[in-house]
Enzyme design. Structure first.
Site, short mmCIF file in Angstrom:
data_model
loop_
_atom_site.label_atom_id
_atom_site.label_comp_id
_atom_site.label_asym_id
_atom_site.label_seq_id
_atom_site.Cartn_x
_atom_site.Cartn_y
_atom_site.Cartn_z
N CYS A 1 -0.18 14.85 23.74
CA CYS A 1 -0.32 14.77 25.19
C CYS A 1 0.89 13.99 25.71
O CYS A 1 1.00 12.78 25.51
CB CYS A 1 -1.62 14.06 25.55
SG CYS A 1 -1.99 14.05 27.31
N CYS B 1 0.83 -1.21 0.00
CA CYS B 1 0.00 0.00 0.00
C CYS B 1 0.86 1.26 0.00
O CYS B 1 1.63 1.50 0.92
CB CYS B 1 -0.91 -0.01 1.23
SG CYS B 1 -1.79 1.54 1.49
#
Length: 332
Positions: A304, A14
């Site tokens: 985060c 891919c």
């Protein structure tokens, strides 16, 4: 295109995934998804994906040889694919998804042959290496919606990649060697485990080496407001700038972007029911935290990050601490 850039061509299943992985490398200027190796002019995605055109899904990599070598691109390529699979790559089956290196000159051919032989003799794989080496031929650029698909359709891309099994295979196969050093910034290194246990506190070791999480609102930098940069506590590589830090209300340091996208490695975290995107440092391979799509504009991202994974360097200390090249971040 810049005259100083050189061209490399790879097929690894891919092309969304191969494009994404190469674009993370420092020294790579641009990656184009497309089709090559076949006999049909102006092939479409529908025709190639159905098989029968002879084309492979492939990418063209434009890179600066002063910053990253062709040999390093080869090392990175092996860490993106299963080179023992002749029937496709991971969930994508068929000859159009097989792996190949398309060389553009005798030097690339020799380097690719040497790299493939070294991989075959390394003992890393139980089966023969079947990745093909071919002279580069006409490359057809894929449709526009395929270019930068991982950026434009990040949720669909992450779901596809998670379901494909690619990352699970690569992590199992390569472990701590999954991300090769790719540039002159190899001065940033990961110490061995004995050195790390002496260097880090128990909390810092648990977070960076064992993918732990520190308490919210009870960590070193969640409320830090000084100007400066945040570097990997393990390797020292620069990761984030105070310019991109903001109060997310979560109790952990939050950033809208890294200083350089190439400094951050993203991979899927399967510890919870819903997959999350874990972020790690490139050279130290430290667990940093997680990436979410609920941040402020213009990126919409929230990195985060655990304070335990970071070390703060104030802007006044950049030269003293060896980060003089980043002083420009704080010039008016």
């Amino acid at each position: 295109m810049d005259d100083k850039l050189e061209l490399a061509t790879f097929a690894g299943g891919c092309f969304w995934c191969v494009e994404s992985d190469f674009e993370k490398l420092e020294g790579v200027q641009e990656v184009i998804s497309g089709y090559t190796g076949g006999s049909v002019d102006q092939p479409s995605y529908e025709a190639v994906s159905a098989g029968g055109t002879g084309h492979l899904e492939a990418v063209q990599v434009y890179y600066d040889p002063q910053r990253i070598s062709y040999e390093t691109l080869l090392e990175a390529f092996w860490r993106q694919i299963d080179p023992t699979d002749s029937g496709g790559q991971f969930v994508d089956r068929g000859e159009q998804y097989r792996s190949a290196i398309f060389y553009h000159n005798p030097q690339q051919q020799a380097a690719a042959e040497k790299s493939r032989a070294a991989l075959a003799s390394s003992g890393r794989f139980d089966r023969p290496i079947v990745t093909e080496l071919q002279a580069a031929s006409r490359f057809w650029r894929a449709e526009s919606y395929h270019q930068d698909y991982y950026k434009k359709n990040s949720l669909r891309y992450k779901f596809y990649r998670y379901r494909s099994g690619r990352d699970q295979f690569l992590r199992k196969t390569w472990g701590d060697e999954l991300h090769p050093v790719t540039s002159s910034h190899s001065k940033y290194r990961k110490p061995d485990q004995a050195e790390l246990r002496q260097q880090l506190t128990p909390l810092q070791f648990r977070v960076t080496q064992e993918e732990g999480t520190e308490p919210a609102f009870d960590n070193e930098y969640w409320d830090e407001k000084r100007e400066g940069i945040y570097v990997d506590r393990v390797s020292g590589e620069p990761l984030f700038s105070s310019h991109d830090k903001y109060d997310s209300g979560t109790g952990w340091p939050s950033f809208s972007r890294p200083i350089n996208d190439a400094a951050i490695v993203e991979q899927q975290d399967y510890k919870l029911i819903i997959p999350r995107t874990e972020v790690r440092s490139r050279y130290g391979d430290s667990h940093l935290g997680h990436l979410f799509d609920d941040g402020p504009e213009p990126t919409g991202k929230r990195y985060c990050i655990n304070s335990a994974s970071l070390r703060f360097v104030a802007k006044e200390q950049l030269v003293e601490k060896g980060y003089s090249e980043l002083e420009a971040l704080f010039r008016e």
